[in-house]
Write a protein that holds these residues in place. Structure first.
Motif, PDB file in Angstrom:
ATOM      1  N   TYR A  12      14.546  17.554  43.833  1.00 38.00           N
ATOM      2  CA  TYR A  12      15.161  18.713  44.485  1.00 38.00           C
ATOM      3  C   TYR A  12      14.102  19.361  45.377  1.00 38.00           C
ATOM      4  O   TYR A  12      13.260  20.124  44.889  1.00 38.00           O
ATOM      5  CB  TYR A  12      15.671  19.708  43.440  1.00 38.00           C
ATOM      6  CG  TYR A  12      16.697  19.126  42.497  1.00 38.00           C
ATOM      7  CD1 TYR A  12      18.056  19.174  42.790  1.00 38.00           C
ATOM      8  CD2 TYR A  12      16.300  18.514  41.311  1.00 38.00           C
ATOM      9  CE1 TYR A  12      18.997  18.636  41.923  1.00 38.00           C
ATOM     10  CE2 TYR A  12      17.235  17.961  40.435  1.00 38.00           C
ATOM     11  CZ  TYR A  12      18.579  18.029  40.751  1.00 38.00           C
ATOM     12  OH  TYR A  12      19.512  17.480  39.891  1.00 38.00           O
ATOM     13  N   TYR A  56      20.466  25.196  44.758  1.00 34.45           N
ATOM     14  CA  TYR A  56      21.156  23.984  44.331  1.00 34.45           C
ATOM     15  C   TYR A  56      22.182  24.376  43.260  1.00 34.45           C
ATOM     16  O   TYR A  56      21.819  24.716  42.138  1.00 34.45           O
ATOM     17  CB  TYR A  56      20.166  22.979  43.739  1.00 34.45           C
ATOM     18  CG  TYR A  56      19.166  22.429  44.734  1.00 34.45           C
ATOM     19  CD1 TYR A  56      19.505  21.355  45.548  1.00 34.45           C
ATOM     20  CD2 TYR A  56      17.900  22.980  44.851  1.00 34.45           C
ATOM     21  CE1 TYR A  56      18.587  20.841  46.461  1.00 34.45           C
ATOM     22  CE2 TYR A  56      16.983  22.474  45.750  1.00 34.45           C
ATOM     23  CZ  TYR A  56      17.332  21.415  46.556  1.00 34.45           C
ATOM     24  OH  TYR A  56      16.423  20.912  47.458  1.00 34.45           O
ATOM     25  N   GLN A  59      23.755  20.297  39.242  1.00 40.91           N
ATOM     26  CA  GLN A  59      22.728  19.377  38.765  1.00 40.91           C
ATOM     27  C   GLN A  59      23.086  17.939  39.138  1.00 40.91           C
ATOM     28  O   GLN A  59      24.237  17.509  39.038  1.00 40.91           O
ATOM     29  CB  GLN A  59      22.587  19.488  37.243  1.00 40.91           C
ATOM     30  CG  GLN A  59      21.437  18.672  36.671  1.00 40.91           C
ATOM     31  CD  GLN A  59      21.239  18.922  35.183  1.00 40.91           C
ATOM     32  OE1 GLN A  59      22.106  19.489  34.531  1.00 40.91           O
ATOM     33  NE2 GLN A  59      20.098  18.518  34.654  1.00 40.91           N
ATOM     34  N   PRO A  62      21.410  16.854  44.705  1.00 41.25           N
ATOM     35  CA  PRO A  62      20.453  17.567  45.561  1.00 41.25           C
ATOM     36  C   PRO A  62      20.889  17.695  47.015  1.00 41.25           C
ATOM     37  O   PRO A  62      20.316  18.501  47.761  1.00 41.25           O
ATOM     38  CB  PRO A  62      19.178  16.722  45.436  1.00 41.25           C
ATOM     39  CG  PRO A  62      19.660  15.363  45.072  1.00 41.25           C
ATOM     40  CD  PRO A  62      20.862  15.574  44.207  1.00 41.25           C
ATOM     41  N   VAL A  65      23.300  21.788  48.927  1.00 40.87           N
ATOM     42  CA  VAL A  65      22.244  22.794  48.944  1.00 40.87           C
ATOM     43  C   VAL A  65      22.393  23.680  50.173  1.00 40.87           C
ATOM     44  O   VAL A  65      22.896  23.247  51.211  1.00 40.87           O
ATOM     45  CB  VAL A  65      20.854  22.115  48.950  1.00 40.87           C
ATOM     46  CG1 VAL A  65      20.687  21.227  50.178  1.00 40.87           C
ATOM     47  CG2 VAL A  65      19.726  23.131  48.860  1.00 40.87           C
ATOM     48  N   SER A  83      12.790  26.887  43.903  1.00 39.26           N
ATOM     49  CA  SER A  83      14.171  26.821  44.379  1.00 39.26           C
ATOM     50  C   SER A  83      15.037  27.439  43.289  1.00 39.26           C
ATOM     51  O   SER A  83      14.579  27.692  42.175  1.00 39.26           O
ATOM     52  CB  SER A  83      14.599  25.376  44.664  1.00 39.26           C
ATOM     53  OG  SER A  83      14.543  24.592  43.482  1.00 39.26           O
ATOM     54  N   LYS A  85      17.815  26.565  41.022  1.00 40.45           N
ATOM     55  CA  LYS A  85      18.646  25.525  40.422  1.00 40.45           C
ATOM     56  C   LYS A  85      19.612  26.217  39.466  1.00 40.45           C
ATOM     57  O   LYS A  85      19.217  26.695  38.406  1.00 40.45           O
ATOM     58  CB  LYS A  85      17.787  24.508  39.683  1.00 40.45           C
ATOM     59  CG  LYS A  85      16.761  23.778  40.564  1.00 40.45           C
ATOM     60  CD  LYS A  85      16.025  22.734  39.743  1.00 40.45           C
ATOM     61  CE  LYS A  85      14.975  22.003  40.567  1.00 40.45           C
ATOM     62  NZ  LYS A  85      13.765  22.849  40.796  1.00 40.45           N
TER      63      LYS A  85
END
Length: 216
Positions: A12, A56, A59, A62, A65, A83, A85
């Motif tokens: 990612y 993101y 999961q 990637p 985004v 980032s 996530k």
């Protein structure tokens, strides 16, 4: 075992290789909004605010985004991140996002961003064009993100901030009515307060020199 291995190999990226802003107007507004919100929620440890941070939402995906100019996630702790996530953030999507238009932003690009924010449960989306001084606001309803007909003088349900464009540029106001200041304005205010404190101390010292210490 194979699925676990493939999952750990997913990368990612923490940068999309694009600049934070394309021009000075865009940059100044992004910084002003982000820092103003930092100050507004300074004492709430469960409000995460970021500027130009990759988000993101899913999961293992990637390629799904985006990087809002400013985003606010209530219910997530402050702190540094490479980032955002979402699956590592208790699956909480940023509730509020800001985009400041630059000349390089195309209509197609912004339409895709609106679709992204709608699909991933953003509650409030603010889009501002510095060139035309135009503010657009979308608020989540049961049907998804819906535009507000009269966005000027709008107050954010989540942030409590009021938006105004009558001065010729976007200006945000805190719930107490004070405005978000630019970096220069903040330092000028600090200089003024320092000057007032120095003047008061000088007057006090003059009194002491003439009459001695103040009575207790």
């Amino acid at each position: 075992m194979v699925s676990q291995l493939s999952q750990t190999e997913i990368i990612y990226p923490e940068s999309d290789g694009k600049p934070m802003a394309d021009n000075t107007k865009q940059f100044e507004l992004i910084v002003e909004i982000k820092k103003g919100l930092d100050l507004l929620f300074l004492n709430d440890p469960q409000v995460f605010i970021a500027g130009d941070l990759l988000w993101y939402p899913i999961q293992g995906q990637p390629h799904i985004v985006t990087a809002p100019d400013v985003m606010v996630a209530f219910g997530r702790p402050k702190g540094d991140r490479g980032s955002y996530k979402q699956w590592e953030e208790n699956n909480i999507a940023p509730q509020v996002v800001f985009e400041i238009l630059s000349p390089s932003n195309s209509r197609l690009e912004m339409s895709k961003k609106l679709l992204f924010f709608d699909r991933h449960q953003v509650e409030e989306y603010y889009l501002y064009d510095p060139e035309t001084n135009t503010l657009e606001v979308w608020i989540r309803t049961t049907s998804g993100l819906e535009p507000i007909a009269q966005p000027d003088n709008w107050t954010s349900p989540r942030l409590g901030t009021r938006f105004d464009t009558t001065s010729g540029r976007l200006q945000l106001y805190k719930p107490d009515g004070t405005k978000f200041h630019t970096y220069i304005e903040v330092n000028l205010l600090l200089d003024q307060e320092r000057d007032r404190a120095n003047q008061a101390e000088a007057l006090l010292q003059k009194y002491r020199d003439r009459y001695g210490e103040l009575p207790s």
